[in-house]
Design a protein around this motif. Sequence first.
Motif, mmCIF file in Angstrom:
data_model
loop_
_atom_site.group_PDB
_atom_site.id
_atom_site.type_symbol
_atom_site.label_atom_id
_atom_site.label_comp_id
_atom_site.label_asym_id
_atom_site.label_seq_id
_atom_site.Cartn_x
_atom_site.Cartn_y
_atom_site.Cartn_z
ATOM 1 N N GLY A 173 0.821 -1.206 0.000
ATOM 2 C CA GLY A 173 0.000 0.000 0.000
ATOM 3 C C GLY A 173 0.850 1.249 0.000
ATOM 4 N N VAL A 174 0.235 2.362 -0.382
ATOM 5 C CA VAL A 174 0.913 3.657 -0.388
ATOM 6 C C VAL A 174 0.075 4.640 0.409
ATOM 7 C CG1 VAL A 174 1.986 3.232 -2.625
ATOM 8 C CG2 VAL A 174 -0.195 4.438 -2.529
ATOM 9 N N ASP A 175 0.738 5.668 0.922
ATOM 10 C CA ASP A 175 0.047 6.725 1.651
ATOM 11 C C ASP A 175 0.587 8.060 1.190
ATOM 12 O OD1 ASP A 175 -1.582 7.939 3.801
ATOM 13 O OD2 ASP A 175 0.384 8.500 4.571
ATOM 14 N N GLY A 176 -0.305 8.987 0.951
ATOM 15 C CA GLY A 176 0.100 10.317 0.516
ATOM 16 C C GLY A 176 -0.257 10.546 -0.941
ATOM 17 N N GLN A 177 -0.240 11.790 -1.324
ATOM 18 C CA GLN A 177 -0.511 12.150 -2.709
ATOM 19 C C GLN A 177 0.779 12.093 -3.511
ATOM 20 O OE1 GLN A 177 -2.653 15.886 -1.468
ATOM 21 N NE2 GLN A 177 -4.089 15.194 -3.023
ATOM 22 N N ALA A 178 0.678 11.595 -4.722
ATOM 23 C CA ALA A 178 1.867 11.339 -5.540
ATOM 24 C C ALA A 178 2.327 12.615 -6.239
ATOM 25 C CB ALA A 178 1.572 10.241 -6.553
ATOM 26 N N PHE A 179 2.865 13.542 -5.452
ATOM 27 C CA PHE A 179 3.378 14.788 -6.017
ATOM 28 C C PHE A 179 4.860 14.625 -6.353
ATOM 29 C CE2 PHE A 179 -0.017 16.952 -3.281
ATOM 30 C CZ PHE A 179 -0.898 17.048 -4.342
ATOM 31 N N LEU A 180 5.243 15.091 -7.506
ATOM 32 C CA LEU A 180 6.638 15.019 -7.920
ATOM 33 C C LEU A 180 7.520 15.764 -6.926
ATOM 34 C CD1 LEU A 180 6.176 15.623 -11.753
ATOM 35 C CD2 LEU A 180 6.640 13.455 -10.607
ATOM 36 N N GLY A 181 8.620 15.130 -6.556
ATOM 37 C CA GLY A 181 9.548 15.747 -5.616
ATOM 38 C C GLY A 181 9.135 15.626 -4.167
ATOM 39 N N ARG A 182 7.992 14.987 -3.888
ATOM 40 C CA ARG A 182 7.520 14.809 -2.514
ATOM 41 C C ARG A 182 7.676 13.354 -2.073
ATOM 42 N NH1 ARG A 182 3.681 18.749 -1.024
ATOM 43 N NH2 ARG A 182 4.287 20.752 -1.936
ATOM 44 N N THR A 183 7.520 13.135 -0.780
ATOM 45 C CA THR A 183 7.692 11.806 -0.209
ATOM 46 C C THR A 183 6.373 11.040 -0.194
ATOM 47 O OG1 THR A 183 9.546 12.508 1.170
ATOM 48 C CG2 THR A 183 8.381 10.533 1.847
ATOM 49 N N LEU A 184 6.459 9.774 -0.553
ATOM 50 C CA LEU A 184 5.313 8.878 -0.565
ATOM 51 C C LEU A 184 5.609 7.733 0.402
ATOM 52 C CD1 LEU A 184 2.622 8.647 -2.233
ATOM 53 C CD2 LEU A 184 3.854 7.065 -3.725
ATOM 54 N N GLY A 185 4.686 7.452 1.318
ATOM 55 C CA GLY A 185 4.874 6.347 2.250
ATOM 56 C C GLY A 185 4.538 5.015 1.596
ATOM 57 N N LEU A 186 5.411 4.031 1.740
ATOM 58 C CA LEU A 186 5.183 2.689 1.212
ATOM 59 C C LEU A 186 5.103 1.708 2.377
ATOM 60 C CD1 LEU A 186 7.849 2.593 -1.667
ATOM 61 C CD2 LEU A 186 5.538 3.552 -1.737
ATOM 62 N N ALA A 187 4.273 0.687 2.241
ATOM 63 C CA ALA A 187 4.135 -0.293 3.325
ATOM 64 C C ALA A 187 3.807 -1.664 2.764
ATOM 65 C CB ALA A 187 3.049 0.146 4.306
ATOM 66 N N MET A 188 4.229 -2.689 3.513
ATOM 67 C CA MET A 188 3.929 -4.081 3.179
ATOM 68 C C MET A 188 3.478 -4.807 4.439
ATOM 69 S SD MET A 188 4.366 -5.344 0.049
ATOM 70 C CE MET A 188 4.578 -7.057 0.548
ATOM 71 N N SER A 189 2.628 -5.796 4.268
ATOM 72 C CA SER A 189 2.331 -6.732 5.353
ATOM 73 C C SER A 189 2.326 -8.140 4.782
ATOM 74 C CB SER A 189 0.987 -6.410 6.016
ATOM 75 O OG SER A 189 -0.098 -6.718 5.152
ATOM 76 N N GLY A 190 2.670 -9.100 5.629
ATOM 77 C CA GLY A 190 2.729 -10.481 5.184
ATOM 78 C C GLY A 190 3.318 -11.369 6.257
ATOM 79 N N PRO A 191 3.783 -12.553 5.891
ATOM 80 C CA PRO A 191 4.332 -13.483 6.892
ATOM 81 C C PRO A 191 5.549 -12.891 7.600
ATOM 82 C CG PRO A 191 3.882 -14.610 4.814
ATOM 83 C CD PRO A 191 3.747 -13.153 4.540
ATOM 84 N N PRO A 192 5.583 -12.891 8.927
ATOM 85 C CA PRO A 192 6.701 -12.299 9.677
ATOM 86 C C PRO A 192 8.058 -12.863 9.241
ATOM 87 C CG PRO A 192 4.916 -12.850 11.156
ATOM 88 C CD PRO A 192 4.554 -13.434 9.826
ATOM 89 N N GLY A 193 9.011 -11.935 9.061
ATOM 90 C CA GLY A 193 10.372 -12.324 8.743
ATOM 91 C C GLY A 193 10.642 -12.673 7.301
ATOM 92 N N HIS A 194 9.617 -12.753 6.474
ATOM 93 C CA HIS A 194 9.816 -13.147 5.084
ATOM 94 C C HIS A 194 10.324 -11.972 4.250
ATOM 95 C CE1 HIS A 194 7.457 -17.134 4.713
ATOM 96 N NE2 HIS A 194 7.869 -16.970 5.945
ATOM 97 N N THR A 195 11.057 -12.283 3.188
ATOM 98 C CA THR A 195 11.516 -11.265 2.250
ATOM 99 C C THR A 195 10.549 -11.180 1.077
ATOM 100 O OG1 THR A 195 12.908 -12.874 1.099
ATOM 101 C CG2 THR A 195 13.939 -11.593 2.860
#
Length: 276
Positions: A173-195
């Motif tokens: 998932g992502v959080d924030g508006q996708a403005f050029l030059g700005r920061t976008l939060g990225l996140a993942m969830s899934g099995p603990p410890g997995h790559t």
Amino acid sequence: IHAEAIGPDAQLVLNVENTVISNFGQHGIQVIGGGGPCDLTMNSCNLVGNGVSIPGKAAVSLVTPDPISQYPHANLFSNIFHANGGDIQDFALMPGNFSFETNLLQDTAADGIGGNIVGDPDFVGTTMIMGANSLAVGTAPLGGLGHDFNGNLRALDGRGDIGAFEHVPYNFGVDGQAFLGRTLGLAMSGPPGHTFALLAGWERSFGTTLGIVPMAGGNPGVIGQLDLNGKWTTDFRLPAKSWLAGNTVYFQAVGRLENGNNSLSQVVEITPTFSP
């Protein structure tokens, strides 16, 4: 969001599905009835952080023309209410104006009514994807909406999830508006410890294993590892390059399950724009 039926015979039907309503200073959504039939239906929505800055505001507000009116009426199905100033304004004063089916709430006054539960959605970082311990995962009735906020199929694992985003073994998932030059939060969830590998592409892919066509070179792109709670977050700064404006980028993560099989996250798209 404000909807008003003006006049004693005015009618209003408002249907909101797979929608995120967040961080409104006033009510998240308010419906004012004029006396005639007036219905609000909310199905599989996330109402988060609304009505916090102004006392007396809430995620959902109904205003009746008189104390005994049955309208407006709200049908609330499989929604997440979280971190709002209040979930439902004046529910205690007019409970007959609400119908519920399995919402995740913070307001204990509606706990247990129509299958409602009170608890934490276990969002990952500042995004609205859910961790494996979320009370919203696997608790919605089957047979609801066929797709989620991102257009991905629901209930692929045979369980229904509350809220706008369906939970799968690996979630991006992502959080924030996708403005050029700005920061976008990225996140993942899934099995603990997995790559996992996070892929990006300019095109969707249909009828193949991956849901996107990965960009040439630079992929698998980001390699990450979920923590012991099955979560991963980072901030990504969008390049301040004008040619990116208006060009949609598709993301999908690939991870491995305990049985050794690969598992894909939902496809998430962003379209960078210039900051206003």
